[in-house]
Design an enzyme around this catalytic site. Structure first.
Site, PDB file in Angstrom:
ATOM      1  N   ARG A 126      88.054 -34.395 -97.092  1.00 40.77           N
ATOM      2  CA  ARG A 126      88.446 -35.522 -97.957  1.00 40.77           C
ATOM      3  C   ARG A 126      88.721 -36.743 -97.085  1.00 40.77           C
ATOM      4  O   ARG A 126      88.442 -37.870 -97.456  1.00 40.77           O
ATOM      5  CB  ARG A 126      89.675 -35.174 -98.813  1.00 40.77           C
ATOM      6  N   TYR A 166      81.431 -55.282-116.521  1.00 44.32           N
ATOM      7  CA  TYR A 166      80.919 -53.971-116.931  1.00 44.32           C
ATOM      8  C   TYR A 166      81.936 -53.313-117.885  1.00 44.32           C
ATOM      9  O   TYR A 166      83.149 -53.359-117.630  1.00 44.32           O
ATOM     10  CB  TYR A 166      80.733 -53.114-115.670  1.00 44.32           C
ATOM     11  N   ASP A 188      82.127 -57.536-107.889  1.00 39.63           N
ATOM     12  CA  ASP A 188      81.266 -56.389-108.165  1.00 39.63           C
ATOM     13  C   ASP A 188      79.831 -56.874-107.969  1.00 39.63           C
ATOM     14  O   ASP A 188      79.326 -57.668-108.755  1.00 39.63           O
ATOM     15  CB  ASP A 188      81.515 -55.902-109.598  1.00 39.63           C
ATOM     16  N   LYS A 203      73.355 -47.513-108.845  1.00 34.11           N
ATOM     17  CA  LYS A 203      72.344 -48.442-109.339  1.00 34.11           C
ATOM     18  C   LYS A 203      71.365 -48.801-108.210  1.00 34.11           C
ATOM     19  O   LYS A 203      70.676 -47.934-107.727  1.00 34.11           O
ATOM     20  CB  LYS A 203      73.043 -49.662-109.930  1.00 34.11           C
TER      21      LYS A 203
HETATM   22  C1  PLP Z   1      77.553 -48.812-113.493  1.00 31.38           C
HETATM   23  C2  PLP Z   1      78.448 -49.915-113.104  1.00 31.38           C
HETATM   24  C3  PLP Z   1      79.761 -49.681-112.692  1.00 31.38           C
HETATM   25  C4  PLP Z   1      80.367 -48.292-112.700  1.00 31.38           C
HETATM   26  O1  PLP Z   1      79.774 -47.463-111.763  1.00 31.38           O
HETATM   27  P1  PLP Z   1      79.641 -45.864-111.918  1.00 31.38           P
HETATM   28  O2  PLP Z   1      78.889 -45.490-110.698  1.00 31.38           O
HETATM   29  O3  PLP Z   1      78.882 -45.622-113.190  1.00 31.38           O
HETATM   30  O4  PLP Z   1      81.016 -45.320-111.989  1.00 31.38           O
HETATM   31  C5  PLP Z   1      80.525 -50.758-112.279  1.00 31.38           C
HETATM   32  N1  PLP Z   1      80.032 -52.013-112.293  1.00 31.38           N
HETATM   33  C6  PLP Z   1      78.769 -52.282-112.694  1.00 31.38           C
HETATM   34  C7  PLP Z   1      78.278 -53.686-112.683  1.00 31.38           C
HETATM   35  C8  PLP Z   1      77.937 -51.240-113.118  1.00 31.38           C
HETATM   36  O5  PLP Z   1      76.698 -51.526-113.527  1.00 31.38           O
END
Ligand code: PLP
Length: 393
Positions: free
Chosen positions: A60, A112, A184, A209
């Site tokens: 961890r 998001y 983000d 993504k």
């Molecule tokens: C998908 C997404 C998240 C969350 O990420 P996960 O990997 O699904 O937990 C956060 N911000 C944006 C812009 C996203 O597209």
């Protein structure tokens, strides 16, 4: 004896973006020379005697495969430090654990949906408060920050309305108040936008993504050049424990090696499809920062290194959106984005379903809104697919 391996090859700052995406964190294995990095599938490490070990105690806390991914993400964002997490939400939650009851945060209103849910439904229970603003409007940023805030949390382009926030301006306003700035950067990836270059403190990703890019791993990452924040985040990563497994780190690292190539194609296809859509009579409203008609097109040109593969448009009603989505053949109707395959998403019922209807509508997130993640297929096939589906609307 041969020279010792150069551990820092491809590390932060070394080489251009494509070189870093291929080499940072992916250096040959020191023990064997294996060009593909090993996967350390272990939970613990043997110690030579009590208190003596090789720097690895428990997985961890430390894992060499995870460290490779963390070096890679740091190098791509131009950061000193990278941290990997089990999901994008785990990464964001860990950032939120930097704060405490009574702290106020200012956020882009079309974050998001899962981030909105975490802040609105979970973090408020821990005594944090949130101001939701259209951060693409500099005056709203100034007004919301005026009473003071501990955090300014931004998404640019925003999700799904593709609004652009002026990062240099946001940093100036936040610094005056001593607030931590977080972006983000999931929608563009570091190939097309590097917020730390504008003075942003922390970048967060859903590596699910574009970074991984193959729709086969859920993961998250954080990058920062601030030693104080990195130290606290590293503590929280271990204390709260939302770490990714070594295989997921390895797959993400492999995905990143083609990031520069993929993003070039996403960007080309995105621009061309958006141009094509902008001339289509059935598209009521089109959101893409690469179009000269986008209200922040000039800012996007200055701040971003490309416009990317995310396009949203309004078809006017849920029924029209559903007819469109049902008729697609190359695009797959699915949540998520950023994979090499093209996806179509209906934000109101998918990514933003956790947002109450009145909040959604106040943000312009209508039932007729469609969001496309334009993949790396042949442009002609994507255009033909969208054209055919629009005929059914
Ligand atoms: C998908 C997404 C998240 C969350 O990420 P996960 O990997 O699904 O937990 C956060 N911000 C944006 C812009 C996203 O597209």
């Amino acid at each position: 004896m041969s020279a010792p391996p150069r551990r820092e090859k491809g590390a932060a700052g070394a080489g251009g973006f494509a070189t870093r995406s291929i080499h940072a964190g992916a250096e040959p294995d020191e023990a064997t020379g294996a060009v593909s990095p090993p996967v350390y599938q272990t939970s613990t490490y043997a110690q030579e005697e009590i208190g003596r070990h090789k720097g690895y105690e428990y997985a961890r806390t430390q894992n060499p495969t995870r460290e490779r991914l963390e070096r890679s993400v740091a190098a791509l964002e131009g950061a000193k430090h990278g941290l990997a997490f089990g999901s994008g939400m785990a990464a964001i939650h860990t950032i939120m654990a930097l704060f405490q009851a009574g702290d106020r945060a200012v956020c882009s209103s079309d974050l998001y949906g899962g981030t909105f849910r975490l802040f609105d439904k979970v973090m408020t229970r821990f005594g944090m408060s949130f101001a939701w603003i259209d951060s693409s409007n500099p005056r709203e940023v100034e007004e919301a920050m005026a009473p003071g805030a501990k955090l300014l949390f931004l998404e640019t382009p925003s999700n799904p309305l593709m609004r652009i926030t002026d990062l240099a301006h946001a940093v100036r306003v936040a610094r005056e108040k001593g607030a931590v700035t977080v972006v983000d950067n999931t929608f563009l990836s570091p190939a097309l936008q590097r917020p730390l270059e504008f003075g942003i403190d922390v970048v967060v990703h859903s590596t699910t993504k574009y970074l991984n890019g193959h729709s086969d791993v859920v993961g998250g990452a954080v990058a920062t050049s601030r030693d104080d924040l990195a130290e606290r985040l590293r503590f929280l990563q271990n204390a709260a424990g939302a770490v990714p497994g070594p295989w997921d780190c390895w797959l993400t690292l492999r995905g990143i090696r083609t990031l520069a190539l993929r993003m070039e194609r996403h960007d080309q296809n995105g621009r061309a499809l958006a141009e094509w859509l902008s001339r289509h009579p059935k598209i009521k409203k089109l959101y893409y920062p690469g179009l000269a008609t986008h209200p922040q097109h000039e800012l996007a040109r200055r701040q971003m290194k490309g416009f990317g593969g995310m396009i949203s448009f309004d078809l006017g009603s849920l029924e029209a959106a559903n007819r469109f989505a049902r008729s697609l053949e190359v695009f797959t109707l699915a949540e998520s984005l950023g994979g090499i395959e093209s996806l179509c998403c209906h934000p109101a019922t998918m990514t933003h379903a956790s947002m109450p209807r009145e909040d959604r509508e106040a943000r312009g997130l209508t039932d007729g809104l469609i969001r496309l993640s334009v993949g790396c297929e042949d442009l002609a096939d994507l255009v033909a697919d969208v054209e055919g589906a629009l005929e059914q609307v």
